[in-house]
Every structure is written in structure tokens, then in C-alpha cells.
Write a protein that holds these residues in place. Structure first.
Motif, short mmCIF file in Angstrom:
data_model
loop_
_atom_site.label_atom_id
_atom_site.label_comp_id
_atom_site.label_asym_id
_atom_site.label_seq_id
_atom_site.Cartn_x
_atom_site.Cartn_y
_atom_site.Cartn_z
N ALA A 16 0.78 -1.31 -0.10
CA ALA A 16 -0.03 0.07 -0.13
C ALA A 16 0.90 1.32 0.00
O ALA A 16 0.72 2.11 -0.59
N THR A 17 1.80 1.10 0.63
CA THR A 17 2.88 2.24 0.68
C THR A 17 3.48 2.79 -0.57
O THR A 17 3.44 3.92 -0.95
N LEU B 285 0.99 4.12 -2.75
CA LEU B 285 0.69 5.37 -2.46
C LEU B 285 1.81 6.37 -2.95
O LEU B 285 1.44 7.44 -3.77
N ALA C 122 -2.04 1.03 -7.59
CA ALA C 122 -1.82 2.36 -7.51
C ALA C 122 -2.95 3.09 -8.79
O ALA C 122 -2.97 4.20 -8.45
N LYS D 288 -5.70 5.32 -7.72
CA LYS D 288 -5.41 6.60 -7.23
C LYS D 288 -4.45 7.52 -7.94
O LYS D 288 -4.60 8.66 -7.94
N LEU E 159 -5.60 11.77 0.56
CA LEU E 159 -4.60 10.40 0.31
C LEU E 159 -4.53 9.91 1.76
O LEU E 159 -4.45 8.58 1.94
N GLU F 27 -7.47 7.88 2.02
CA GLU F 27 -7.53 6.94 1.03
C GLU F 27 -6.53 5.62 1.24
O GLU F 27 -6.47 4.75 0.53
N PHE F 28 -5.57 5.99 2.25
CA PHE F 28 -4.73 4.90 2.40
C PHE F 28 -5.32 3.80 3.09
O PHE F 28 -4.97 2.64 2.83
N LEU G 276 -6.86 1.67 0.20
CA LEU G 276 -5.56 1.11 -0.40
C LEU G 276 -5.54 -0.37 0.38
O LEU G 276 -5.38 -1.20 -0.44
#
Lengths: 302, 325
Positions: free
Chosen positions: B101-102, B105, B196, B199, B250, B253-254, B257
Motif C-alpha cells: 500500500a505504501t 501511494l 496504484a 489512485k 490521500l 485513501e490509504f 488502499l
């Protein structure tokens, strides 16, 4: 995705469709998307007349036709334009029938969620105070969790089935509608005609349904369009993950999932074509929604 | 401020409590858990014994109390499949999901931001049309299908990238991650891009809207009048003003994700939380599902709490309960 819509006059409402149609003619992409959407919905409605074979009819499906490449001829002489899957079903026919399931699930869940959302939103806006903050708190909490997660967990608990997917999608969507209706209705609530109506001694329910409702639902037009696209996507994702509609009633998502097992062996068509159809459906609805939003938003038309 | 924070914390605790109640009752309403524990051919007295051993013959409130006290001390039962504590499994798998996820992002920001600014600065150019067109496509395209197409193109046809798994894991400053080895990166790039994509499209749209709005304001005109270079205007005058809303969105949104990672993980067989829970759902491994649910709810409540506190710190109206006007 969710943006503020300008509140508009009721008389404009009937005019919208004409304007949408007119603007569509001048914008080729939107025009194309309307045509495409009409074709897709037409295919779904008239599936039995359009599909070359009946994918549910097990007496016709033959394992000897398994995994034919697009354009090859099937055992009984029909040409499989999009190939066949592992069990020998014609992919094109399966897509046309799958489209039906996908659209039925998305549209019926949208309608139920819309009714619940409108009801809750209007009650919250009309009564205000404690009722409002209580209902909107629930909405806030509900919306703080991503739709896919809520639906996934619900289906994990409820089990598979078309009805269960519809329930999950309703739970996921109602809060979005409730919040939007409430925002529009709160503005209308304090206008003079509502005051006048209550001075005339009309009952609360009459004011809510006959006066507040017609003036608060126009922002929902765009939202409902975009939400329907979104829920088609969610349903497909859930079915792909194996928790959505059962394989006996395949939707586009389960067709793609079915092809997942074959991609490493190169039989790309079993996943590719259902996905293209899914993309075409979702994209054309999204473009249409964007188009309606642009027309309704006075900031863009100036 | 203290009153606001404590009110929100209390509210989060209530939500968590209600969630645990809902989860518990749904699990007990849907089917008899004993059916899952015993062999279908076992004798009635054997079934009774299992029922007694697991405390399933006691009234619902006693069972719930046991569940709740267990949950508070970190015991959510053992996984039926792995035979190990469910919560331990969750924590074991979480780093892989966090990494995915990181990375997704970061991709969304470094790709979405420049494209969005470009589209905002040249509203009618051809480049903008292409960018905005692809962003509609990016929002419409089903993530899972795109993942499959990526596998077909990059793994089956071109043979460039591996199909599944996490690859070799490297250590750097005591952190375990796939980012630190070349093999790990090759495994990571496809799932992360897949995750991603949605996003990226979202960041493009947000950035473009922000850029268009800020570029019209007076201070940009003044900066231009002072003869500053366009690069300097973007760097020091535009960016700080559009970044705040983007960063807040964001942050929220994390969480999505992490939720959407379930889909990406099951396509690319990424050994994270999502894969664990999908397998658990299919295998009817209820302790894992419950543990995942409570874990994710807690995660989201903390995430929302942090965002709300930041909002409240920035905007006094929120602190005073601005929504209740």
C-alpha cells in the motif's frame, strides 16, 4: 468522485435531458458512450435473442469445444467469435448473459439504496436536531469504511447468492444517497414555501413527500449514474474474489474469474473479452455521468 | 481541544464495541459453529461434548462476554486451518500489505501530481485531453481485470516480470522489505502499479482541479508580475497551496488502499493480509475473518481519528461541532 452539484430549479429538471442529448451530439466521445450504453443495455435485455448459443443449456454445451481460440468453429458449426471457455461454452454468449446478471444486480441495488437513502436523508433534513445528528453519525461511520471492504465482510458472513450481493451493495450505497439528499433538503427545508406549507396545516408526511422530495432529488441524477457504474465494478470484483454471485448465474466478474485459471496457459480470451465488456459498460456510464455533471454545473457552462 | 479529542475517542470505542456485537451475533446467527468443528458423521453425544468443550452450550451473553474479554486480551481464537492464534497471523501478514500500500501511494503521488499540474496549467492542450481521457479510463477500469491483463502482457507474453509472490526480502536499518532487493522490486512493481492505478487517476483529477483554482488567484498574478519564473511559481506558490487537500485525501485513501489490496493480493498471490482473509472466507476459517474484521475496523478508526484531530487542529469550527448548525 463525489463532488458538489449545483442545486437547480425544478423546471430545469425536465429540460436536462434535452440539454444532455443536445450536448451529446456536439461531443463525439459522449455521443459514442450513449450509443454504446444503449447497445449494451439492449443486449442485456434481449440476451436470449442475440446470443448465438444458450450457455445455460447443458445439452448444447460440449466439452469437445473447450478452449477454442476466437474465430474457430464449434462442433455444431457455430463460429465462436470470442472463443470458448474450459467447459466449451461460447464466450460471447456467456458475456451477453453475464451482462444481464451484472446489470440486474447493479440496477436493483441502486434503486433500493436510492429509496432508503432518500427516506433517511429527508427525515434527517426535515426533523433536524437530534434525529439529524444521530442519522448522519451513522452515515459518517458507514462512509468511513471503504465500500469493497464492507461488502466483502458482509458476504463472508451471509454467503453467496444474487440476493445477498444485492443486500451487500444496498448496505454499501444507501449512505452516499442519504448524505446527498440530506444536504439538498436541508437547504430547501428553510425556504419559504416549506414554511408556507406548514402554515397551511399540511401534515409532516405530506410536506416531506410532496414538497421537500421533488425539490431535493436533482443532485441525485449524477450521483445515481456514477454509483451504478461503481456498483457494477464492485459486484464484478466480489464475484471475481469468489464471494459474489454463484457460478450457476455468472456475471461478468465471475466470467473473468473463470478465465483466471487459464491465463498462464495463454488462453487469454476467456478473461479478456468479459473484461472489455465490463470496461465498456462502466466507462460509458462514467462518461455519461461526467457529461451530465458538466451540463448541470453552471461554473462550466459559462 | 481536549474535549473534542476525548469525545471522538469515546465515539470510536463505542463504534468498535457495536462492531464486535454485530460480528459476534452475525457469526452465531448464520449457522451452528459446531457443524464446522466436527466430522459430519460423528455421533450425537460426541457433538454434545464438542459443544460443551467450546462453551457453545452457554447462553449468548456469556459467550459474548468470553469473546469480548478474550478480544481485549488479544486472544481471538485459533485459526481452523493454521491451528495458530488468529491475531498473530494477522500481525505476521500485515507488513507485506503495508509495504504494498505504501509503495502504491508513493507511485500515485509521483505519477499523478506532475500530470495533474500539467493538465491544470494547459487546460485545452492535446496532452491534457489524453491525460484526462486516461484518467476516466483509470477510474472505470476494473482493478482486478487490469491486473490479469498485466500478467498476460508482462509475464506470459514478454516474460519480464514474475507472476506471484513477494520475492527476496532485504534488510535495511532493521526494516524487512522487498524494496531493498532487486528481486523483491521486480515482484513488487506489478502489484503496486495495479493497486496504484485508481489512485493515480484520482490524484490527477484532484491536482488538476486545485491547480486550475489556485492559478486564477491574485497572488499568482502578483508572482507573475514580479517576473518570477514559471518553475518558481509552481514550486513555491502553487504546490504548497494545492498539496494540503491532496495530502488529507490521500491519508484517508490509504485505508481504502489496504482494503483494495485484498483484490490485488489474490491476483498476484502476494502473501499479505488480503490474501489471508480471502482464503479464510473461502475455507470458512471464521476466527481469521473475525480477527481481520476487528483489526481493520480498529485501523480505520485510528486513521479517521488522526485525520479528524488534524482537521480540528487546523479548523476551530470542526472542534466546536460545526456540523450541528
Amino acid at each position: 468522485m463525489i463532488e458538489k452539484e449545483g442545486t437547480s430549479d425544478k423546471s430545469l429538471l425536465t429540460f436536462f435531458y434535452l440539454k444532455v442529448l443536445f450536448a451529446n451530439l456536439s461531443n463525439p466521445m459522449a455521443f459514442f458512450s450513449v450509443i454504446l450504453l444503449t447497445l449494451i443495455v439492449g443486449c442485456a435485455i434481449f440476451a436470449p435473442f442475440i446470443a448465438p448459443t444458450d450457455p445455460y443449456d447443458l445439452s448444447v454445451v460440449s466439452i469437445l469445444d473447450g478452449r477454442l481460440a476466437p474465430g474457430e468453429e464449434m462442433f455444431d458449426g457455430t463460429i465462436a467469435w470470442m472463443g470458448t471457455d474450459g467447459a466449451g461454452r461460447d464466450v460471447l454468449s456467456a458475456i451477453i448473459y453475464g451482462l444481464r446478471t451484472s446489470l440486474i444486480v447493479a440496477i436493483s441495488s441502486a434503486l433500493i439504496a436510492l429509496s432508503i437513502g432518500i427516506f433517511i436523508g429527508l427525515i434527517a433534513a426535515f426533523y433536524g436536531g437530534k434525529v439529524d445528528s444521530f442519522l448522519m453519525r451513522i452515515v459518517d461511520i458507514q462512509l468511513s469504511f471503504p465500500a469493497i471492504l464492507v461488502a466483502l465482510v458482509l458476504l463472508a458472513l451471509l454467503g453467496k447468492g444474487v440476493d445477498k450481493v444485492i443486500i451487500a451493495l444496498v448496505v454499501v450505497q444507501w449512505a452516499v444517497y442519504a448524505r446527498t439528499v440530506r444536504a439538498a433538503a436541508t437547504v430547501e427545508r428553510h425556504k419559504e414555501y416549506i414554511e408556507a406549507a406548514s402554515c397551511l396545516g399540511l401534515s409532516n408526511s405530506r410536506i416531506i413527500w410532496k414538497h421537500l422530495l421533488p425539490n431535493s432529488i436533482s443532485p441525485l441524477i449524477v450521483l445515481a449514474t456514477l454509483q451504478t457504474a461503481h456498483s457494477i465494478s464492485i459486484e464484478a470484483t466480489l464475484s471475481f474474489l469468489g464471494v459474489g454471485v454463484p457460478i450457476t448465474e455468472p456475471s461478468l466478474g465471475s466470467l473473468i474469474s473463470n478465465g483466471f485459471d487459464f491465463i498462464l496457459s495463454g488462453a487469454y480470451w476467456i478473461t479478456f473479452f468479459p473484461g472489455v465488456m465490463l470496461l465498456a459498460t462502466v466507462a460509458s456510464i462514467n462518461i455519461l455521468g461526467d457529461q451530465i455533471r458538466t451540463i448541470l454545473n453552471p461554473r462550466f457552462t459559462e | 481541544m481536549l474535549a473534542f479529542v476525548s469525545r471522538r475517542v469515546l465515539q470510536s470505542v463505542v463504534v468498535l464495541f457495536v462492531m464486535s456485537l454485530i460480528v459476534f451475533s452475525m457469526i452465531n446467527l448464520v449457522g451452528d459453529p459446531v457443524d464446522m468443528l466436527v466430522n459430519p458423521e460423528s455421533l450425537p453425544d460426541e457433538i454434545e461434548r464438542v459443544r460443551r468443550d467450546f462453551g457453545l452450550d452457554q447462553p449468548a451473553y456469556v459467550q459474548y462476554w468470553k469473546f469480548l474479554t478474550g478480544a481485549l486480551s488479544g486472544d481471538l481464537g485459533n485459526s481452523f486451518v493454521f491451528g495458530r492464534p488468529a491475531l498473530a497471523l494477522i500481525f505476521e501478514r500485515f507488513p507485506a500489505t503495508l509495504e504494498l500500500a505504501t509503495f502504491a501511494l508513493i507511485l500515485a503521488v509521483i505519477i499523478g501530481l506532475p500530470l495533474g499540474i500539467y493538465a491544470g496549467l494547459n487546460p485545452s492542450g492535446w496532452g491534457t485531453r489524453i491525460i484526462m481521457g486516461s484518467s476516466i479510463l483509470g477510474i472505470s477500469i476494473p482493478t482486478f481485470w487490469l491486473g490479469l491483463m498485466m500478467i498476460i502482457v508482462f509475464s506470459v507474453l514478454l516474460g519480464w516480470l514474475p507472476v506471484s509472490g513477494r520475492g527476496e526480502i532485504g534488510y535495511f536499518l532493521g526494516i524487512k522489505s522487498s524494496i531493498f532487493t532487486l528481486d523483491g522490486l521486480r515482484h513488487l512493481i506489478m502489484p503496486a502499479t495495479n493497486l496504484a492505478l485508481f489512485k493515480i487517476a484520482m490524484v490527477i483529477r484532484l491536482t488538476r482541479a486545485g491547480t486550475e483554482e489556485v492559478m486564477r488567484l491574485d497572488f499568482i498574478k502578483f508572482a507573475r508580475a514580479r517576473g518570477l519564473s514559471p518553475r518558481r511559481i509552481i514550486r513555491f506558490h502553487l504546490l504548497p497551496n494545492i498539496l494540503i487537500p491532496i495530502i488529507t485525501v490521500l491519508a484517508i485513501e490509504f485505508g481504502t488502499l489496504i482494503a483494495f489490496a485484498t483484490v490485488t493480493e489474490s491476483i498476484f498471490a502476494w502473501p499479505g493480509l488480503g490474501k489471508l482473509v480471502i482464503d479464510a472466507i473461502i475455507n470458512l476459517d471464521r476466527p481469521i475473518v473475525v480477527a481481520y474484521l476487528l483489526f481493520v475496523v480498529t485501523l480505520f478508526l485510528i486513521l479517521n481519528l488522526v485525520v479528524d484531530i488534524i482537521y480540528a487542529a487546523l479548523d476551530p469550527r470542526v472542534r466546536l461541532g460545526g456540523s450541528e448548525k
